[in-house]
Scaffold this motif. Structure first.
Motif, PDB file in Angstrom:
ATOM      1  N   TYR A  70       0.847  -1.204   0.000  1.00 42.59           N
ATOM      2  CA  TYR A  70       0.000   0.000   0.000  1.00 42.59           C
ATOM      3  C   TYR A  70       0.882   1.254   0.000  1.00 42.59           C
ATOM      4  O   TYR A  70       0.688   2.168  -0.819  1.00 42.59           O
ATOM      5  CB  TYR A  70      -0.892  -0.055   1.240  1.00 42.59           C
ATOM      6  N   MET A 316      -6.859   3.551   7.604  1.00 39.72           N
ATOM      7  CA  MET A 316      -6.877   2.305   8.381  1.00 39.72           C
ATOM      8  C   MET A 316      -7.682   2.469   9.683  1.00 39.72           C
ATOM      9  O   MET A 316      -8.102   1.487  10.273  1.00 39.72           O
ATOM     10  CB  MET A 316      -5.440   1.899   8.771  1.00 39.72           C
ATOM     11  N   MET A 319     -11.242   1.301   9.575  1.00 34.35           N
ATOM     12  CA  MET A 319     -11.244  -0.132   9.273  1.00 34.35           C
ATOM     13  C   MET A 319     -10.850  -0.948  10.504  1.00 34.35           C
ATOM     14  O   MET A 319     -11.507  -1.924  10.852  1.00 34.35           O
ATOM     15  CB  MET A 319     -10.283  -0.431   8.123  1.00 34.35           C
ATOM     16  N   PRO A 325     -14.618  -0.119   6.022  1.00 38.68           N
ATOM     17  CA  PRO A 325     -13.595   0.328   5.073  1.00 38.68           C
ATOM     18  C   PRO A 325     -13.965   1.696   4.490  1.00 38.68           C
ATOM     19  O   PRO A 325     -15.071   1.883   4.000  1.00 38.68           O
ATOM     20  CB  PRO A 325     -13.626  -0.747   3.988  1.00 38.68           C
ATOM     21  N   THR A 330      -8.935  -0.026   1.482  1.00 39.82           N
ATOM     22  CA  THR A 330      -9.128  -0.625   2.804  1.00 39.82           C
ATOM     23  C   THR A 330     -10.192  -1.730   2.758  1.00 39.82           C
ATOM     24  O   THR A 330     -10.180  -2.626   3.593  1.00 39.82           O
ATOM     25  CB  THR A 330      -9.502   0.443   3.860  1.00 39.82           C
TER      26      THR A 330
END
Lengths: 502, 164
Positions: A70, A316, A319, A325, A330
């Motif tokens: 990522y 994040m 999530m 998400p 995500t």
């Protein structure tokens, strides 16, 4: 720092620093960078490509590899933007503005260096934010209803003032064109709009065709015209590394971008692209020489690059803390958690501390990996610019067309890319800025959804929206960011004139 | 009078603004015809596009008010019509490349486009142009098709030859 948080982070580093996990992190960052350089795949696509490996590798190792990939994709996207004016993803579009100008001035090396350093510092800021503020921020983000989102998108649109260059009306016209692009296709209620009987348009215009056409294709057209008109290209000697002066100039932008990017990233749906645009706008507004942005200002690369990296870590938060998400990327990450039979949410921090803190540590390590292998690689990347222009231009077209085709396999998308290439060519020729088109296209879709949901909630009456404190604050901020710089400029000019008269 | 109108609406950057004005008007009218799909939807699917249309038209009006007579003119003098055509010619080559992908498939189309493109842009020999085309075709194929497992068109022409 709370002792338990510190202990947990140490546990995360213990997990992430085993030789095997370090290798996963390295491989993830490397693959992410390679995939990120090419347009079309994007961070969600890159993670989706690596998802099958989750079945084969050990659970923690695979999550660590995805996290590193990522961060790699975010960095890789800016490399192509800076060197070739080919943005691989929405978040990389802003790097075209000043990054590519720096490359044209023989400063590709410093631009790439500051992108790597900014990504690293912002990644660090985001990891600190993630471990300290995750549960609190996730709850706060959930208090954002469609009205607040609408106000946030309006605030995002005011970044147009920073992208305007010499003429605000020209930038606004360009932004309206971007918003128009976003309305093509089926809307949230199922109404088909502006598709003129073309079934491929039901899903709207493929977004990637817009930045690639506007930036990459128009760049090729301009250079091709110069070559065919007998123009010569001086092979420029490129500076490879960044100077202390440039680094000092960028520090403020990196910290501002990192903090801003993290908080924008936390909001579900806001994304790294918006973070980069807002950061660019902030940099223009705080600069003493705003008129130089767009001509190769290093802060114009440092801020947005830091912001998009921090936003990816910020995404994040909802999530991990809530299991929601906030972006396509995500969502893929969430899929990986389900594959290894882990349920993200409030209990994740207590039930699987090794995985969640391992992931947080891996995000940080991913940034360290990027710094370690990307700084020495800057010289190699810059060598691309030594290729003859007559070779480079068809290559850019092939890479851009392949990227667009790889999304849906639709020839129409590539034809749209050509169309936007022609628009970009004439807009650049007549000094209409291109970035506001992207800004409108990025925000338009979500903005309309937020607007219509708000109108449904308020029974078609817009005024109750302004009684909500966050909405009112965001609207005031929007008005200030759009008009205040012009008012201050006009006021100082008037003062100067008065002084001169005296 | 005619010269003034021409200067205000059809020269340099004002030409783009005029075209955008026409586009915003057409867009607004098209948006007006979009029907509502749901009773819950108080404002309908056309409302947001209509707002954009009005906003765009307002901005075009602002542009014409603020326009300065000499903008864009100097550039026009430097770049002539024929040079313009030379630049845009590569756009037609790109469109041909896209159509070629459908016809003969991705790898051969890439090779043909890059070879002709490199030669068109001033490479002295066809051999070098073909070598660049070959290398790029191999690189793109191995990355997109082999590494990323993306399926591109194999080409109607080959399917026809093989009788499929």
């Amino acid at each position: 720092m709370d002792a338990s948080v510190f202990d947990s982070l140490m546990l995360g580093f213990e997990v992430a620093l085993t030789p095997t996990n370090l290798l996963y992190s390295f491989v993830g960052a490397l693959l992410g960078t390679i995939i990120g350089v090419l347009p079309g795949v994007g961070s969600a696509g890159a993670l989706a490509l690596l998802l099958p490996l989750v079945f084969k590798l050990d659970p923690i190792g695979s999550i660590i590899m995805l996290a590193a990939a990522y961060t790699g994709v975010m960095y890789g996207g800016s490399t192509a933007s800076i060197l070739l004016n080919v943005p691989g993803d929405t978040s990389a579009v802003v790097a075209c503005l000043d990054g590519h100008q720096m490359a044209r001035q023989g400063r590709a090396g410093p631009a790439l260096c500051i992108a790597a350093i900014g990504s690293y510092v912002a990644g660090t800021i985001a990891v600190v934010g993630l471990m300290l503020l995750a549960p609190f921020l996730a709850e706060a983000a959930l208090r954002f209803s469609s009205q607040e989102y609408f106000a946030l998108y309006v605030f995002g649109l005011t970044a147009v003032a920073a992208l305007a260059g010499k003429s605000l009306p020209k930038a606004m016209i360009a932004m309206a064109l971007g918003l128009m692009v976003a309305t093509v296709g089926t809307d949230l209620m199922g109404a088909r709009r502006f598709i003129f009987g073309i079934s491929d348009l039901q899903e709207g215009i493929e977004f990637l065709a817009v930045p690639l056409g506007l930036f990459a294709v128009s760049e090729v057209l301009i250079n091709a015209r110069n070559i065919r008109s007998g123009g010569t290209f001086e092979v420029m000697k490129h500076k490879i590394y960044i100077s202390m002066k440039e680094l000092k100039e960028s520090i403020g932008a990196i910290f501002r971008g990192g903090i801003l990017g993290f908080f924008i990233g936390v909001l579900p749906g806001a994304g790294a692209g918006i973070a980069a645009f807002v950061s660019y706008s902030v940099e223009v507004q705080v600069s003493k020489t705003p008129e130089k942005f767009g001509t190769g200002m290093i802060q114009g690369v440092a801020g947005p690059e830091s912001a998009n990296n921090a936003a990816s870590a910020g995404a994040m938060v909802p999530m991990l803390a809530l299991g929601i998400p906030g972006s396509a990327t995500t969502a893929v990450m969430l899929g990986a958690f389900y594959i290894i039979d882990v349920q993200p949410g409030p209990l994740l921090f207590t039930q699987h501390p090794d995985i969640v803190w391992g992931l947080i540590a891996a995000l940080y390590l991913g940034n360290v990996m990027l710094l370690i292998f990307n700084l020495p690689m800057v010289g190699v990347f810059v060598r691309i610019l030594y290729l003859p222009m007559r070779w480079l231009l068809p290559m850019i077209i092939v890479v851009a067309a392949s990227g667009v085709l790889s999304k849906n396999g639709a020839i129409l998308d590539v034809l749209f890319m050509c169309g936007f290439g022609a628009i970009g060519y004439y807009f650049r020729k007549y000094d209409f800025p291109l970035a506001p088109i992207i800004l409108g296209a990025v925000l338009g879709d979500n903005m309309e959804i937020a607007f219509r949901q708000s109108m449904m909630m308020m029974q078609g009456d817009i005024w109750p929206m302004f009684t909500r404190p966050i909405v009112a604050t965001l609207f005031v901020m929007s008005a200030l960011s759009l008009f205040l710089p012009n008012i201050i400029r006009a006021w100082s000019k008037r003062n100067l004139d008065v002084e001169e008269d005296v | 009078m005619g010269q003034k109108i021409k200067s205000l609406f059809f020269e340099g950057d004002r030409m783009i603004a005029t075209m955008m004005t026409i586009l915003f008007v057409v867009y607004y009218l098209e948006a007006e015809n979009i029907p509502k799909t749901n009773m819950e939807d108080k404002i309908g699917a056309g409302a947001f596009p209509q707002l954009i249309g009005v906003f765009g038209l307002l901005m075009c009006a602002c542009f014409f008010f603020s326009v300065r007579r000499n903008s864009g003119v100097q550039y026009e003098k430097i770049i002539g019509f024929f040079d313009e055509i030379k630049g845009v010619a590569i756009l037609f080559m790109v469109i041909a490349f896209v159509l070629l992908i459908d016809l003969i498939g991705y790898p051969p189309a890439t090779f043909v486009f890059v070879t002709i493109g490199v030669k068109f842009l001033g490479e002295r020999t066809w051999l070098v142009a073909a070598a660049v085309g070959g290398v790029l075709m191999a690189a793109c194929y191995s990355f997109f098709v082999w590494f990323l497992d993306i399926t591109f068109s194999t080409g109607d022409f080959w399917l026809m030859i093989m009788g499929e």
